[in-house]
Design an enzyme around this catalytic site. Structure first.
Site, PDB file in Angstrom:
ATOM      1  CB  ILE A  14      -0.948  -0.004   1.220  1.00 57.51           C
ATOM      2  CG1 ILE A  14      -1.968  -1.149   1.078  1.00 57.51           C
ATOM      3  CG2 ILE A  14      -1.669   1.332   1.371  1.00 57.51           C
ATOM      4  CD1 ILE A  14      -2.826  -1.352   2.295  1.00 57.51           C
ATOM      5  NE  ARG A  15       4.707   0.893   4.647  1.00 57.30           N
ATOM      6  CZ  ARG A  15       5.730   0.542   5.417  1.00 57.30           C
ATOM      7  NH1 ARG A  15       6.460   1.471   6.009  1.00 57.30           N
ATOM      8  NH2 ARG A  15       6.036  -0.730   5.593  1.00 57.30           N
ATOM      9  CG  MET A  16       5.228   0.133  -3.180  1.00 62.62           C
ATOM     10  SD  MET A  16       6.912   0.766  -3.073  1.00 62.62           S
ATOM     11  CE  MET A  16       7.380   0.837  -4.797  1.00 62.62           C
ATOM     12  NE  ARG A  17       1.067   7.648   0.007  1.00 60.83           N
ATOM     13  CZ  ARG A  17      -0.034   7.752   0.741  1.00 60.83           C
ATOM     14  NH1 ARG A  17      -1.219   7.656   0.162  1.00 60.83           N
ATOM     15  NH2 ARG A  17       0.028   7.946   2.049  1.00 60.83           N
TER      16      ARG A  17
END
Length: 333
Positions: A14-17
């Protein structure tokens, strides 16, 4: 002893967006997962098994026959992920190496050392650790007086004294396969409703079994990719690693910082590469060539003693002693 790798690649990241699955984000033209599979295959000399989940079909299409695949659905932690490989691997391997698709910097040499220690280890687990100043949220490795591992304490549960420990659990393991498949069933469910591989260390220790650990030689190897900042960091290190290896092999890079060479490129001795040159895919360069500056070579075969100045080659083939440029554009055929 037959060893097979299980490469975990089910998470969303998720943190890669990004709409692209995390493990398919590229470093020097190749997905993160490609590097993990290559290192695992080289270390074990067997076809790895990749556990996929989020956007699994995209991952499978991108990586093709580089792995056998099992699906983790739903995604209930790392222990649950490895459980999915049991149907493929039970009875097929003596040792199980567990790695991660989002850790592209780990080398085959490091994984091989992990396997070699477990081959002569009476206990069921050898784990990879790292001595790192920035803990990045990794759990701390608590050792017994004899040097074996007592437990892994997660950062959130660690005491102040334990937080000062700089030996970190990277999360990669080599397991005795027979012990692993039974022990996975004993992992307690976490408050989040997940099953964590880390708990196997405590299970083994509580059974009076030895857990050994080997530290990665270079902390760079344990860079995990969770954000695009981490992706850029790993790309820089991979870029340096590849260029360093080619210079040691007899290739002159006038400015390594501005020369980009993808991992499947091959280059002959005494070739000179000038700045702003990009060598892509399975390009083959012969001996005593001069490339650049400002040259892009994409999946091409170049003979010996060729000179290419400020030009673009795409799926082209050059015989020996060919000069191109400036401003040439050679296409397939």
């Amino acid at each position: 002893m037959r060893t097979t790798a299980v490469v975990l690649a089910a998470g969303q990241g998720i943190r890669m967006r990004s709409e692209l699955p995390k493990v398919l984000h590229p470093i020097l033209g190749y997905p993160l997962a490609w590097y993990a599979l290559e290192a695992s295959r080289q270390a074990t000399q067997t076809q790895p098994v990749m556990v996929i989940g989020y956007a699994g079909e995209k991952v499978r299409q991108a990586l093709g026959e580089k792995a056998d695949y099992v699906i983790q659905e739903p995604q209930l932690g790392t222990g649950h992920a490895v459980m999915q490989a049991e149907s493929l691997l039970r009875g097929q391997a003596d040792l199980i190496l567990v790695t991660y698709a989002d850790m592209p910097m780990v080398t085959a040499e490091t994984l091989s050392s992990l396997i070699k220690i477990q081959q002569t280890h009476a206990g069921p687990i050898t784990m990879l650790t790292a001595m790192v100043e920035d803990p990045r949220g990794f759990g701390r490795v608590i050792r017994k007086e004899d040097g074996s591992v007592q437990e892994v304490v997660e950062e959130a549960q660690a005491t102040t004294e334990q937080l000062a420990i700089r030996e970190l659990n990277v999360g990669m393991y080599c397991f005795d396969a027979g012990w692993l498949w039974e022990a996975l069933k004993r992992i307690p469910i976490s408050p989040k409703g997940e099953y964590y591989l880390t708990d196997l260390v405590g299970i083994a220790a509580s059974d009076g079994l030895s857990v050994q650990a080997v530290a990665a030689g270079d902390p760079v190897e344990v860079i995990g990719i969770n954000t695009r900042v981490h992706l850029a960091e790993a790309t820089t290190h991979m870029h340096q690693r590849i260029n360093h290896a080619w210079m040691l092999a007899g290739v002159t890079l006038i400015d390594p910082v501005t020369t980009y060479i993808e991992p499947e490129v091959t280059i002959g001795q005494d070739t000179v590469i000038w700045p702003n040159t990009y060598l892509h895919e399975k390009t083959t360069i012969g001996k005593t060539c001069v490339l650049g500056p400002n040259t892009i070579v994409h999946d091409s075969q170049i003979g010996d003693r060729c000179e290419i100045l400020a030009s673009v080659l795409e799926k082209a083939m050059l015989e020996d002693d060919v000069d191109i440029g400036p401003f040439g554009h050679l296409r397939k055929g």
